[in-house]
Design a protein around this motif. Structure first.
Motif, short mmCIF file in Angstrom:
data_model
loop_
_atom_site.label_atom_id
_atom_site.label_comp_id
_atom_site.label_asym_id
_atom_site.label_seq_id
_atom_site.Cartn_x
_atom_site.Cartn_y
_atom_site.Cartn_z
N ASN A 156 0.84 -1.19 0.00
CA ASN A 156 0.00 0.00 0.00
C ASN A 156 0.87 1.24 0.00
O ASN A 156 1.95 1.27 0.60
CB ASN A 156 -0.93 0.00 1.21
CG ASN A 156 -1.82 -1.23 1.26
OD1 ASN A 156 -2.19 -1.78 0.22
ND2 ASN A 156 -2.16 -1.68 2.46
N TYR A 159 0.51 8.48 1.76
CA TYR A 159 0.79 9.91 1.64
C TYR A 159 0.30 10.60 2.91
O TYR A 159 -0.68 10.16 3.51
CB TYR A 159 0.07 10.54 0.44
CG TYR A 159 0.38 9.92 -0.90
CD1 TYR A 159 1.31 10.49 -1.75
CD2 TYR A 159 -0.29 8.77 -1.33
CE1 TYR A 159 1.58 9.93 -2.99
CE2 TYR A 159 -0.03 8.21 -2.56
CZ TYR A 159 0.91 8.79 -3.38
OH TYR A 159 1.17 8.23 -4.60
N ASP A 172 -3.83 14.69 7.26
CA ASP A 172 -4.20 14.59 5.84
C ASP A 172 -3.63 13.31 5.23
O ASP A 172 -2.90 13.33 4.24
CB ASP A 172 -3.71 15.82 5.06
CG ASP A 172 -4.32 17.10 5.60
OD1 ASP A 172 -5.50 17.07 6.00
OD2 ASP A 172 -3.63 18.14 5.62
N THR A 174 -3.56 9.72 3.36
CA THR A 174 -4.19 8.94 2.28
C THR A 174 -3.42 7.65 2.11
O THR A 174 -2.20 7.66 1.94
CB THR A 174 -4.20 9.71 0.95
OG1 THR A 174 -4.93 10.92 1.10
CG2 THR A 174 -4.86 8.87 -0.14
N VAL A 176 -3.37 4.42 -0.32
CA VAL A 176 -3.83 3.78 -1.55
C VAL A 176 -3.62 2.28 -1.41
O VAL A 176 -2.48 1.82 -1.30
CB VAL A 176 -3.08 4.33 -2.78
CG1 VAL A 176 -3.60 3.65 -4.05
CG2 VAL A 176 -3.25 5.84 -2.88
N TRP A 190 -9.05 3.13 -1.28
CA TRP A 190 -8.20 4.01 -0.50
C TRP A 190 -8.84 4.36 0.83
O TRP A 190 -10.05 4.23 1.03
CB TRP A 190 -7.82 5.27 -1.26
CG TRP A 190 -8.98 6.12 -1.70
CD1 TRP A 190 -9.91 6.75 -0.93
CD2 TRP A 190 -9.32 6.43 -3.05
NE1 TRP A 190 -10.80 7.44 -1.68
CE2 TRP A 190 -10.47 7.27 -3.00
CE3 TRP A 190 -8.77 6.10 -4.30
CZ2 TRP A 190 -11.07 7.76 -4.15
CZ3 TRP A 190 -9.38 6.62 -5.42
CH2 TRP A 190 -10.51 7.42 -5.35
N LYS A 192 -8.87 7.61 3.52
CA LYS A 192 -8.53 9.01 3.74
C LYS A 192 -8.92 9.39 5.16
O LYS A 192 -10.06 9.16 5.57
CB LYS A 192 -9.23 9.91 2.73
CG LYS A 192 -8.73 9.74 1.30
CD LYS A 192 -9.36 10.74 0.35
CE LYS A 192 -8.81 10.60 -1.06
NZ LYS A 192 -9.40 11.58 -1.99
N ASP A 194 -8.27 12.54 8.30
CA ASP A 194 -7.75 13.86 8.60
C ASP A 194 -6.57 13.78 9.56
O ASP A 194 -5.69 14.64 9.55
CB ASP A 194 -8.85 14.75 9.19
CG ASP A 194 -9.96 15.02 8.18
OD1 ASP A 194 -9.64 15.50 7.08
OD2 ASP A 194 -11.12 14.73 8.48
N SER A 208 -11.35 11.61 11.88
CA SER A 208 -11.88 12.56 10.90
C SER A 208 -12.34 13.82 11.62
O SER A 208 -12.65 13.79 12.82
CB SER A 208 -13.03 11.94 10.11
OG SER A 208 -14.04 11.48 10.99
N THR A 224 -12.93 6.78 10.18
CA THR A 224 -13.04 7.43 8.89
C THR A 224 -13.55 6.41 7.89
O THR A 224 -13.72 5.23 8.22
CB THR A 224 -11.68 8.00 8.45
OG1 THR A 224 -11.86 8.79 7.27
CG2 THR A 224 -10.70 6.88 8.14
#
Length: 381
Positions: A156, A159, A172, A174, A176, A190, A192, A194, A208, A224
């Motif tokens: 995986n 980011y 922030d 992420t 994938v 994915w 995502k 916060d 989140s 999330t």
């Protein structure tokens, strides 16, 4: 162990300690001379001295790893040079003892110190890698950085807009997710979030945003959404969303600063390199990973072979020839050192359309091992 073995081994270990102190200390002094202005930015004498001590305390493990092979040769030259100066080799041969018997304790002691090198590579350096990657002026400051395209052991890709080593969190975030068939050419979804906070044992708690407080600071709630792609005949049809509260990965607050720059992968242990090499890294990066992984096995062998090549030259009974013998020995050691370094550089380049990191990592052993055998068999006794 016989008296002669104890005597030679004691001299070798003394020479080893002196050589290590000189070479590592010289490396520190050169670096301190070049980068003293960065240390001088620290306010106060005591904080500056503390930064200098901390920085070179952790860097000394890397310096020792880089000079381990040369240190052994210097220690052997110290031992045999002292015995030649005192005419001890002549006395030993006159008593009917072979010169090969003289260098046997040196080889045994060098093998023991090779174990120290392995401990340094596999335990000490990986344990302090997050401190080793810090710059001269921020050795006592936790890292803060963005995380871009880091691949974990599951393949995986991760980011993050910001990562705080002190707070052990990412913002922030992420993730994938790679496809299930292991090709990692497409994503299956994915995550995502916060914010992600590290809780230990590879677990990151996901949060989140849930509005702002009275001081206009963001509030977070646990959990999330994870978005998974539904596929049929290779085409994406729709997505499925569900709540997820944590993500498990081998990326930790200690390994992220190391992994965030590709040049730092030589600070990882063999087990970490193996997991990383099996993940979905890019082809060139994977070649470099495999070079580092194979080098963990070949480097100790090369250092030992380097000593075997140099020892027969150093077994000199004439005081007048000892300087020339030492110079010749160091020249052979430098040639082996440079050849090994060049092989590691070439290993990541495609030769005839192929990248062969395993071949280039083993090539110095293939080249210098026969030379070492011939040199050892040519010792005059």
């Amino acid at each position: 162990m016989k008296t002669i073995d104890k005597y030679i081994s004691r001299n070798f270990f003394a020479g080893y300690i002196i050589s290590a102190a000189v070479l590592v200390g010289l490396r520190m002094l050169i670096d301190l001379f070049v980068n003293f202005d960065e240390f001088a930015e620290t306010e106060g004498l005591l904080p500056m001295l503390n930064n200098i001590f901390t920085f070179y305390a952790v860097q000394s493990a890397v310096y020792f790893r880089d000079f381990a092979g040369v240190i052994a040769v210097f220690a052997a030259a110290f031992t045999l040079g002292r015995m030649t100066r005192d005419n001890e080799l002549v006395a030993i041969m006159a008593s009917g003892i072979s010169l090969k018997r003289v260098i046997a304790p040196i080889l045994a002691a060098a093998a023991l110190m090779t174990g120290l090198l392995i401990i340094d590579q596999e335990i000490i350096i990986p344990g302090y890698a997050n401190l080793i990657v810090r710059s001269h002026d921020s050795i006592n400051q936790a890292s803060e950085m963005s995380v871009e395209c880091l691949t974990d052991s599951s393949g995986n890709i991760i980011y993050a807009g910001s990562f705080s080593e002190a707070d052990k969190n990412m913002k922030d975030l992420t993730v994938v997710l790679s496809d299930e068939d292991g090709t990692r050419n497409t994503a299956e979804g994915w995550i995502k979030a916060d914010m992600a906070v590290y809780k230990g044992k590879g677990e990151w708690k996901l949060y989140s945003k849930a509005g702002k407080d009275k001081e206009n600071k963001p509030l977070y709630k646990a959990g999330t959404e994870i978005e998974l792609f539904s596929k049929q005949s290779g085409r994406r049809l729709d997505t499925t969303k569900k709540m997820v509260y944590s993500y498990n990965t081998d990326l930790t607050p200690e390994t992220i600063p190391v992994r965030n720059k590709q040049k730092n992968i030589d600070l990882l242990s063999s087990a970490q390199l193996a997991r990383l090499a099996e993940s979905g890294a890019r082809v060139r990066d994977r070649a470099r990973l495999y070079v580092q992984r194979y080098s963990r096995f070949t480097d100790p062998i090369i250092n030992f072979v380097m000593l075997m090549v140099a020892l027969p030259v150093l077994v000199c009974r004439d005081k007048k020839q000892m300087k020339f013998a030492a110079l010749k020995s160091f020249s052979i050691t430098a040639a082996c050192f440079i050849f090994t370094f060049a092989c590691k550089i070439v290993a990541t380049e495609p030769i005839m359309g192929k990248i062969m990191p395993d071949f280039w990592a083993a090539l110095p052993v293939i080249v210098f091992m026969p030379i070492a055998v011939v040199e050892m068999s040519s010792i005059k006794t």
